[in-house]
Write an enzyme that holds these catalytic residues in place. Structure first.
Site, PDB file in Angstrom:
ATOM      1  N   THR A 412       0.881  -1.148   0.000  1.00 56.36           N
ATOM      2  CA  THR A 412       0.000   0.000   0.000  1.00 56.36           C
ATOM      3  C   THR A 412       0.926   1.207   0.000  1.00 56.36           C
ATOM      4  OG1 THR A 412      -1.588  -1.313   1.229  1.00 56.36           O
ATOM      5  CG2 THR A 412      -1.820   1.040   1.473  1.00 56.36           C
ATOM      6  N   ASP A 454      -8.560  -9.255   0.728  1.00 57.82           N
ATOM      7  CA  ASP A 454      -8.892  -8.588   1.995  1.00 57.82           C
ATOM      8  C   ASP A 454     -10.261  -9.022   2.527  1.00 57.82           C
ATOM      9  OD1 ASP A 454      -6.593  -7.233   2.526  1.00 57.82           O
ATOM     10  OD2 ASP A 454      -7.271  -5.291   1.806  1.00 57.82           O
ATOM     11  N   GLY A 506      -0.797  -3.052   5.878  1.00 52.01           N
ATOM     12  CA  GLY A 506      -1.886  -3.924   6.338  1.00 52.01           C
ATOM     13  C   GLY A 506      -2.297  -3.558   7.752  1.00 52.01           C
TER      14      GLY A 506
HETATM   15  N1  GLY Z   1      -4.966  -3.905   1.407  1.00 53.85           N
HETATM   16  C1  GLY Z   1      -4.649  -3.449   2.689  1.00 53.85           C
HETATM   17  C2  GLY Z   1      -5.764  -2.769   3.380  1.00 53.85           C
HETATM   18  O1  GLY Z   1      -6.660  -2.302   2.710  1.00 53.85           O
HETATM   19  O2  GLY Z   1      -5.792  -2.719   4.568  1.00 53.85           O
END
Ligand code: GLY
Length: 602
Positions: A412, A454, A506
């Site tokens: 991210t 997710d 994350g």
């Molecule tokens: N893909 C990581 C999050 O949305 O937390």
């Protein structure tokens, strides 16, 4: 795979790690690989030469921590952009200098990151943007991906077992939200046209830019993934990633960005780019259709507003868990009049216990508000926090109850922007895993996300991490998968803009952002120290307290172990980018000391 804890390591170090194409690996490993994927890139930029001197290392940091590399901050009078990519930070400042506001600059950054930071992109992904205008108006833009209409609850389960199809390949992608979300934010609060704010990104794609060691290494590390799909022709033209120093041009991406700049988001959702996405999906076995793309809508939400010791937080509501969970942690910590000293076992114990309680709620009570009811009032209530902390004992770790957790891959990126008028934008976007699902839209020039992972792909049963997620986050067509992204804006006790902060990583996003805020407010650290300070992470399941190697003294580790905490070392936790208003009113920007990036001001 296990990480070696090495308290002597000088961070950041480029490891010889090649991530396997199937990325269901341990939380610690993923965090490590993520943080270092772009390391060794250009150091902090000082904008117009206003870089402050390197500050003194905080006395509470353990011996040896000072040997690790702390980045000098950037200090600026007017505006500041902090991202994981120096070229993207410069794109944002270019727009600020042309008279654009923070929203204009943030959208310019978002598109520039697609070009210069393909690791996290992200026009093929989604994200969240918290905006607070200088006049006090605030908005949370939710452009999280949605499950395709043909998605089904058990689509990743074969013979009772989870497959890897939620992380690699075309089935892993949710319907991308970034183009619609950024355009909607710009339409609401921007002052420039989409065409104009996209020019830096188009230029970077068309003219190319010089690849640095970070990008070269990042691409090489993900070569096994990328080479399975159409991105091989762009990023591995002769079988190798571009060497540092070579120029990378992305003509197909330049054409895609030009179409969006000229025609608006319809080019992406119902025009030629939609055609390219659907064609690629059909080629690679995906299920995203024209109907999915045409139906995609970003959602404008009220930010979650929390108070901590008189400071005000504007944070992201569901479909991200980030804001609620951060506020639930802070509310618990506020029940202590003062917190124990920074690196004491007592302080880390309190963090671990409050993280655990908030994550149990996060993992079992939150999901897309269009599909489930989120008990937001309860979770952010101070009385509820008091109830939670009444079960904390000062010298004993509370074991996590049996069942459920949400483990999230960690690729991210976050950017923080402020302009001279005091408008602020905090944005976190993601492709989920690095380079997303690996699927590359050949006719578009960009990677697609693997955000479907997710979701709770197999509610109630351990996934391949050995973790279990709740039914509330199960796959449903059109649903947004629960996120941990926590773009946050903090006001001081006088209601004045103080801090813009957020992170990649994350579930470690929530704990990393929370710790940087705590370091500033309770530990009175400078921003460079607050960012550099060793971090810990807990998420209830697995029942471990992860710490950065070298970040805890032996005495603290012994005490925490004696209390019953299961300690696990990792090399680096969370990738935060933040800016703070200094005592003199100037902006101080710091990009993640454990990763790559630049704080550029003017
Ligand atoms: N893909 C990581 C999050 O949305 O937390």
């Amino acid at each position: 795979m296990k990480l070696e804890s090495n308290s002597r390591t000088i961070l950041p170090v480029i490891p010889g790690i090649t991530l396997p194409p199937k990325r269901r690996v341990s939380v610690a490993i993923v965090a490590f690989a993520t943080l270092l994927a772009g390391c060794s890139q250009t150091g902090a930029r000082s904008g117009d030469g206003q870089s402050a001197a390197t500050p003194v290392i905080h006395p509470a940091f353990p011996e040896g921590w000072a040997a690790k590399r702390e980045r000098p901050p950037t200090v600026a009078d007017h505006g500041m952009v902090v991202t994981n990519s120096p070229l993207a930070s410069e794109a944002g400042v270019e727009i600020l200098k042309k008279g654009g506001n923070a929203v204009d600059a943030a959208v310019a950054v978002g598109f520039a990151l697609e070009v210069t930071y393909p690791f996290a992109g992200n026009i093929g992904g989604g994200g969240f943007m918290v905006i607070r205008m200088a006049n006090g108006q605030a908005l949370a833009v939710d452009y999280r991906e949605t499950a395709p209409l043909a998605a089904t609850r058990d689509m990743y389960i074969e013979n009772g077992k989870l497959t890897q199809k939620s992380t690699v390949g075309a089935l892993a992608s949710g319907v991308p939200g970034s183009v619609a979300g950024m355009a909607a934010a710009l339409a609401k609060y921007g002052t420039m046209s989409l065409h104009d704010v996209m020019q830096p990104a188009i230029r970077l794609a068309a003219d190319g830019f010089v690849v640095d060691s970070a990008l070269s290494h990042s691409l090489s590390s993900s070569g096994r993934l990328i080479k399975q799909f159409a991105g091989a022709a762009v990023f591995f033209p002769n079988g190798e990633a571009p060497a540092p120093g070579t120029r990378l041009r992305q003509p197909q991406l330049a054409q895609t960005l030009t179409l969006i700049a000229d025609q608006g988001p319809s080019a992406f959702y119902s025009g030629p780019i939609a055609d390219a996405i659907v064609a690629q999906m059909q080629h690679d076995g995906g299920i995203i259709t024209r109907a999915d793309l045409a139906a995609y809508k970003p959602v404008m939400r009220e930010p979650i507003v929390g108070k901590y010791r008189g400071y005000t937080l504007y944070a992201m509501p569901p479909s991200s868990s980030g804001g609620v969970t951060t506020i639930e942690i802070l509310n618990q910590l506020e029940t202590w009049k003062t917190l124990p000293p920074f690196n004491s076992a007592a302080y880390k114990h309190l963090l671990a216990e409050t993280f655990q309680r908030a994550f149990i709620d996060r993992n079992t009570k939150l999901g897309d508000p269009a599909f489930v009811t989120n008990p937001l009032a309860m979770l952010t209530d101070k009385a509820y926090a008091k109830q939670l902390t009444s079960t904390i004992t000062p010298d004993r770790a509370t074991p996590s109850p049996v069942f459920s957790a949400a483990a999230e891959p960690m690729h991210t990126t976050h950017y923080s922007v402020v302009d001279g008028a005091g408008n602020a934008v905090s944005t976190t976007t993601t492709l989920n895993s690095g380079y997303g699902s690996g699927v590359f839209i050949a006719g578009g020039g960009f990677f697609m996300n693997d955000e479907m992972d997710d979701f709770a792909a197999q509610p109630g049963k351990p996934n391949q991490f050995g973790l279990v997620q709740g039914e509330i986050n199960a796959i449903q067509p059109g649903k947004r998968m629960l996120s941990a992204m926590s773009p946050t804006i903090v006001l001081d006790r006088d209601g004045k803009l103080m801090m813009v902060v957020g992170a990649a990583g994350g579930p470690t996003i929530i704990t990393g952002v929370t710790q940087v805020i705590l370091n500033v407010i309770d530990q009175h650290m400078s921003l460079p120290d607050a960012m550099f300070a060793p971090r810990v992470h807990g998420q209830a399941w697995p029942d471990v307290l992860t710490y950065e190697a070298g970040g805890l003294s032996q005495a603290a580790m012994d005490s925490l172990t004696a209390m019953g905490h299961n300690l696990r070392a990792t090399n680096a936790l969370t990738n935060v980018n933040a800016l703070l208003r200094g005592a003199d009113g100037r902006w101080v920007g710091v990009y993640e000391p454990r990763s790559t990036g630049a704080a550029v001001g003017y």
